[in-house]
Scaffold this active site. Structure first.
Site, mmCIF file in Angstrom:
data_model
loop_
_atom_site.group_PDB
_atom_site.id
_atom_site.type_symbol
_atom_site.label_atom_id
_atom_site.label_comp_id
_atom_site.label_asym_id
_atom_site.label_seq_id
_atom_site.Cartn_x
_atom_site.Cartn_y
_atom_site.Cartn_z
ATOM 1 N N TYR A 46 24.993 67.006 65.517
ATOM 2 C CA TYR A 46 24.559 68.055 66.435
ATOM 3 C C TYR A 46 25.451 69.293 66.294
ATOM 4 O O TYR A 46 26.676 69.197 66.246
ATOM 5 C CB TYR A 46 24.586 67.567 67.879
ATOM 6 C CG TYR A 46 23.525 66.535 68.212
ATOM 7 C CD1 TYR A 46 22.485 66.256 67.329
ATOM 8 C CD2 TYR A 46 23.560 65.828 69.411
ATOM 9 C CE1 TYR A 46 21.517 65.307 67.632
ATOM 10 C CE2 TYR A 46 22.589 64.886 69.727
ATOM 11 C CZ TYR A 46 21.574 64.624 68.830
ATOM 12 O OH TYR A 46 20.622 63.688 69.139
ATOM 13 N N SER A 200 12.839 63.005 73.333
ATOM 14 C CA SER A 200 11.678 63.879 73.528
ATOM 15 C C SER A 200 10.675 63.243 74.497
ATOM 16 O O SER A 200 9.486 63.104 74.192
ATOM 17 C CB SER A 200 10.989 64.169 72.181
ATOM 18 O OG SER A 200 10.067 65.226 72.292
ATOM 19 N N PRO A 201 11.131 62.859 75.697
ATOM 20 C CA PRO A 201 10.262 62.110 76.621
ATOM 21 C C PRO A 201 9.105 62.907 77.217
ATOM 22 O O PRO A 201 8.169 62.303 77.740
ATOM 23 C CB PRO A 201 11.237 61.654 77.710
ATOM 24 C CG PRO A 201 12.326 62.668 77.683
ATOM 25 C CD PRO A 201 12.483 63.044 76.242
ATOM 26 N N LEU A 202 9.162 64.229 77.140
ATOM 27 C CA LEU A 202 8.038 65.027 77.647
ATOM 28 C C LEU A 202 6.989 65.275 76.569
ATOM 29 O O LEU A 202 5.921 65.810 76.845
ATOM 30 C CB LEU A 202 8.531 66.364 78.210
ATOM 31 C CG LEU A 202 9.541 66.283 79.355
ATOM 32 C CD1 LEU A 202 9.871 67.682 79.865
ATOM 33 C CD2 LEU A 202 9.035 65.395 80.485
ATOM 34 N N GLY A 203 7.297 64.883 75.339
ATOM 35 C CA GLY A 203 6.340 65.009 74.258
ATOM 36 C C GLY A 203 5.967 66.451 73.964
ATOM 37 O O GLY A 203 6.771 67.372 74.114
ATOM 38 N N VAL A 205 3.399 68.138 75.444
ATOM 39 C CA VAL A 205 2.533 68.675 76.494
ATOM 40 C C VAL A 205 2.781 70.156 76.748
ATOM 41 O O VAL A 205 1.848 70.937 76.923
ATOM 42 C CB VAL A 205 2.709 67.871 77.800
ATOM 43 C CG1 VAL A 205 1.904 68.512 78.934
ATOM 44 C CG2 VAL A 205 2.263 66.431 77.596
ATOM 45 N N GLU A 208 2.633 72.513 72.747
ATOM 46 C CA GLU A 208 1.467 72.799 71.925
ATOM 47 C C GLU A 208 0.263 73.160 72.782
ATOM 48 O O GLU A 208 -0.016 72.498 73.785
ATOM 49 C CB GLU A 208 1.137 71.592 71.034
ATOM 50 C CG GLU A 208 2.253 71.264 70.045
ATOM 51 C CD GLU A 208 1.888 70.099 69.142
ATOM 52 O OE1 GLU A 208 0.694 69.714 69.119
ATOM 53 O OE2 GLU A 208 2.790 69.576 68.463
#
Length: 287
Positions: A46, A200-203, A205, A208
């Site tokens: 990182y 990346s738990p919110l994907g 949504v 995009e």
């Protein structure tokens, strides 16, 4: 294991994102802890190998007691960076490299041990016995407490588990990236007592503007009033309902969203609402 249910991901704390100052990092650490988020997720790469050191410098002056938090780091990726003499991005899971990498992370984070070490991504050249030797040495020397993997398939977990117990597999998982609950990955983790952590738990949504996101957003608009909550919280609640006991790794540095993430633990999505969200993600009813 004593990791917080919501985990603070540090990838964007440094030069790969918000470039937080030492003072800002200290304030953010304290805010996380005040919201019961005591686990901080790192990787050696990182910030092109700089974020661990930035965090460590802040942690040193934070007044936070080491035993009250948990530090995760990852190794294995040899990244193209001005801070490494690499000519191609590759993976190194030799015994010598794993041990060396952990010692570097400990020095940068200014700590004597990692609560959890993860192999960052699988390598076609990794040998399970070699990895097990490195992990055994690190555990015997008190430099790591738990061991896990990241982005590993079922067969890759099987390979490593023959020689070394896996405690965690950190995978991509969200409403819009939910393959792990269909391809056997989460089933395997349940039956082998491996804790799933989800990056990346919110994907996608909010990232995009496509038909899938529009369908999900429309349903979320109807659910936020029903549950008196936010869209972010509903997406986390969807993950948290899975029986594999997934622990989301959130990447935000926004203090309000961090507080809201912890509050998602109190949301119990009704069964049909969980499936409605899945249907909108898939674009068709379940079989």
């Amino acid at each position: 294991m004593t990791y917080s249910k919501i985990i603070a991901g540090t990838m964007t704390w440094g030069s790969w994102g918000k470039q937080l100052s030492k003072k800002d990092m200290i304030l953010l650490m304290h805010h996380c802890i005040e919201n019961q988020i005591t686990t901080f997720d790192h990787a050696d790469i990182y910030g092109s190998y700089t974020t661990e050191a930035d965090f460590g410098n802040a942690f040193k002056d934070s007044g936070i007691k080491r035993e009250t938090i948990q530090l995760i780091s990852k190794c294995g990726i040899q990244y193209l960076s001005e801070n490494r003499n690499n000519t191609v991005k590759h993976y190194d899971y030799s015994k010598e490299y794993i041990i060396w990498s952990v010692e570097k992370s400990l020095k940068k984070l200014q700590t004597d041990y990692l609560d959890l070490l993860l192999l960052h991504r699988p390598s076609p050249l990794m040998h399970p016995e070699t990895i097990a030797e490195a992990i055994s040495t690190l555990k015997a020397n008190g430099k790591i407490r738990d061991f896990g993997v990241s982005n590993f398939t079922v067969s890759q977990m099987e390979l490593i588990s023959k020689f070394q117990k896996i405690d965690v597999n950190q995978i991509e998982f969200s409403l819009t990236s939910n393959g792990a609950m269909h391809n056997g990955t989460l089933d395997y983790m349940i039956t082998h007592n491996i804790t799933p952590m989800a990056w990346s738990p919110l994907g996608s949504v909010f990232k995009e503007d496509n038909e899938q996101s529009k369908r999900i957003q429309n349903l979320l608009d109807t659910l936020i009033s029903k549950y008196n909550t936010t869209k972010d919280q509903l997406l986390l609640a969807w993950i948290l309902k899975h029986p594999s006991n997934i622990q989301p790794v959130i990447g935000t540095t926004n203090t309000e969203r961090i507080s809201q993430a912890n509050e998602a633990l109190d949301i119990n999505l009704e069964l049909e609402d969980w499936f409605k969200l899945l249907v909108e993600s898939q674009g068709h009813k379940v079989p």
